[in-house]
Write an enzyme that holds these catalytic residues in place. Structure first.
Site, mmCIF file in Angstrom:
data_model
loop_
_atom_site.group_PDB
_atom_site.id
_atom_site.type_symbol
_atom_site.label_atom_id
_atom_site.label_comp_id
_atom_site.label_asym_id
_atom_site.label_seq_id
_atom_site.Cartn_x
_atom_site.Cartn_y
_atom_site.Cartn_z
ATOM 1 N N MET A 24 87.089 -34.454 -23.860
ATOM 2 C CA MET A 24 88.273 -33.563 -23.292
ATOM 3 C C MET A 24 88.152 -32.663 -22.063
ATOM 4 S SD MET A 24 89.967 -34.663 -25.884
ATOM 5 C CE MET A 24 91.610 -33.609 -25.668
ATOM 6 N N ARG A 25 87.467 -33.073 -21.064
ATOM 7 C CA ARG A 25 86.961 -32.446 -19.942
ATOM 8 C C ARG A 25 87.371 -33.333 -18.671
ATOM 9 N NH1 ARG A 25 85.605 -27.457 -19.586
ATOM 10 N NH2 ARG A 25 85.715 -27.419 -21.945
ATOM 11 N N HIS A 66 92.500 -43.790 -23.819
ATOM 12 C CA HIS A 66 93.508 -43.169 -24.080
ATOM 13 C C HIS A 66 94.459 -43.600 -24.954
ATOM 14 C CE1 HIS A 66 96.126 -39.336 -23.089
ATOM 15 N NE2 HIS A 66 96.916 -40.331 -23.008
ATOM 16 N N GLY A 93 84.015 -38.545 -32.988
ATOM 17 C CA GLY A 93 83.132 -39.500 -32.538
ATOM 18 C C GLY A 93 83.258 -40.749 -33.276
ATOM 19 N N SER A 94 84.843 -40.932 -33.738
ATOM 20 C CA SER A 94 84.929 -42.383 -34.623
ATOM 21 C C SER A 94 84.850 -43.438 -33.657
ATOM 22 C CB SER A 94 86.448 -42.347 -35.050
ATOM 23 O OG SER A 94 87.438 -42.239 -34.315
ATOM 24 N N ASN A 95 85.343 -43.153 -32.178
ATOM 25 C CA ASN A 95 85.124 -44.464 -31.220
ATOM 26 C C ASN A 95 83.332 -44.495 -31.073
ATOM 27 O OD1 ASN A 95 87.529 -45.742 -30.042
ATOM 28 N ND2 ASN A 95 88.180 -43.569 -30.517
ATOM 29 N N ASN A 112 87.288 -44.959 -19.666
ATOM 30 C CA ASN A 112 88.031 -43.940 -20.413
ATOM 31 C C ASN A 112 88.942 -44.737 -21.734
ATOM 32 O OD1 ASN A 112 89.019 -41.477 -21.805
ATOM 33 N ND2 ASN A 112 90.798 -41.417 -20.730
ATOM 34 N N ILE A 140 86.332 -35.493 -15.435
ATOM 35 C CA ILE A 140 85.122 -35.685 -14.607
ATOM 36 C C ILE A 140 85.308 -35.404 -13.251
ATOM 37 C CG2 ILE A 140 83.356 -37.605 -13.952
ATOM 38 C CD1 ILE A 140 83.345 -37.184 -17.146
HETATM 39 C C1 GRF Z 1 90.667 -40.942 -29.358
HETATM 40 O O1 GRF Z 1 91.968 -41.212 -29.971
HETATM 41 C C2 GRF Z 1 90.653 -41.256 -27.936
HETATM 42 O O2 GRF Z 1 91.797 -42.357 -27.356
HETATM 43 C C3 GRF Z 1 91.019 -39.847 -27.302
HETATM 44 O O3 GRF Z 1 90.224 -39.119 -27.852
HETATM 45 C C4 GRF Z 1 90.275 -39.582 -29.391
HETATM 46 C C5 GRF Z 1 88.841 -39.688 -29.769
HETATM 47 O O4 GRF Z 1 88.444 -39.847 -31.091
HETATM 48 N N1 GRF Z 1 90.676 -39.892 -25.705
HETATM 49 P P1 GRF Z 1 87.019 -39.861 -31.859
HETATM 50 O O5 GRF Z 1 86.506 -38.589 -31.530
HETATM 51 O O6 GRF Z 1 86.603 -41.150 -31.212
HETATM 52 O O7 GRF Z 1 87.420 -39.897 -33.379
#
Ligand code: GRF
Length: 194
Positions: free
Chosen positions: A90-91, A109, A12-14, A107, A93
């Protein structure tokens, strides 16, 4: 004000980066819901600490994807969610959500799509030996890591170690996911494509 749901399966860093930009007032949005398909994902605790509603589920407890997506859809409708932001979900939709949120599911990526789709995109790029990789932000469709590309950010990875590449990719993600979302929500993206 835009209501969003963030879907995440991991760290969840994003999620944190987007939340920070909302807190600072840069993004005019509210995270109303965090959805996770992984019951012990660290992102869940992070959401709870911020008093954000969480819907976490174990896909195996449902007969079909449609079944759990119906539940997610109901939650999204009740909370008046405008956009679904995928951040390490990771699924795939399915139709249920795709039909409910056309061109409203975004999304991120960690590669320059259409290269290196799927899991381990950073490793795939390193193994292939490309000199440039990067980050793609796109609307999703029914296929994995496909759909209208909104923005791409390249990264030169020559002479960089794996750790350095991972760090640099995440730094790009944390900066540019919010910037791109702001553009979409404030009209800048539509303007540039019309
Ligand atoms: C990120 O690298 C994103 O691009 C990919 O999954 C990762 C998620 O990282 N889809 P985080 O959980 O947000 O740290």
């Amino acid at each position: 004000m835009i209501n969003i749901a963030i879907f995440a399966s991991g760290t969840g860093s994003n999620f944190e980066a987007i939340d920070k930009q909302i807190e600072s007032g840069y993004l005019k949005a509210e995270i109303k819901l965090v959805v996770s398909d992984c019951l012990n994902a660290p992102v869940i605790e992070k959401a709870k600490q911020r008093n954000i509603e969480v819907f976490s589920f174990h896909p195996k407890e449902y007969q079909t994807k449609r079944e759990y997506e119906k539940k997610i859809k109901e939650k999204c409708m009740a909370l008046k969610i405008d956009y679904i932001v995928l951040a390490g979900y990771m699924r795939m939709i399915g139709e249920e959500l795709l039909n409910a949120y056309p061109r409203k599911i975004i999304n991120i990526h960690p590669s320059l799509l259409p290269s290196f789709k799927g899991k381990g995109a950073i490793e795939q790029a390193l193994d292939y030996g490309v000199k440039v990789t990067g980050v793609t932000i796109h609307f999703i469709d029914q296929n994995m890591d496909e759909g209208e590309i909104i923005a791409q950010y390249p990264l030169n990875i020559e002479h960089k170690s794996k750790d350095e590449v991972i760090q640099a990719i995440h730094a790009i993600e944390h900066e540019f996911y919010s910037k791109t979302l702001k553009k979409i929500w404030e009209g800048g993206y539509e303007e540039s494509t019309n």
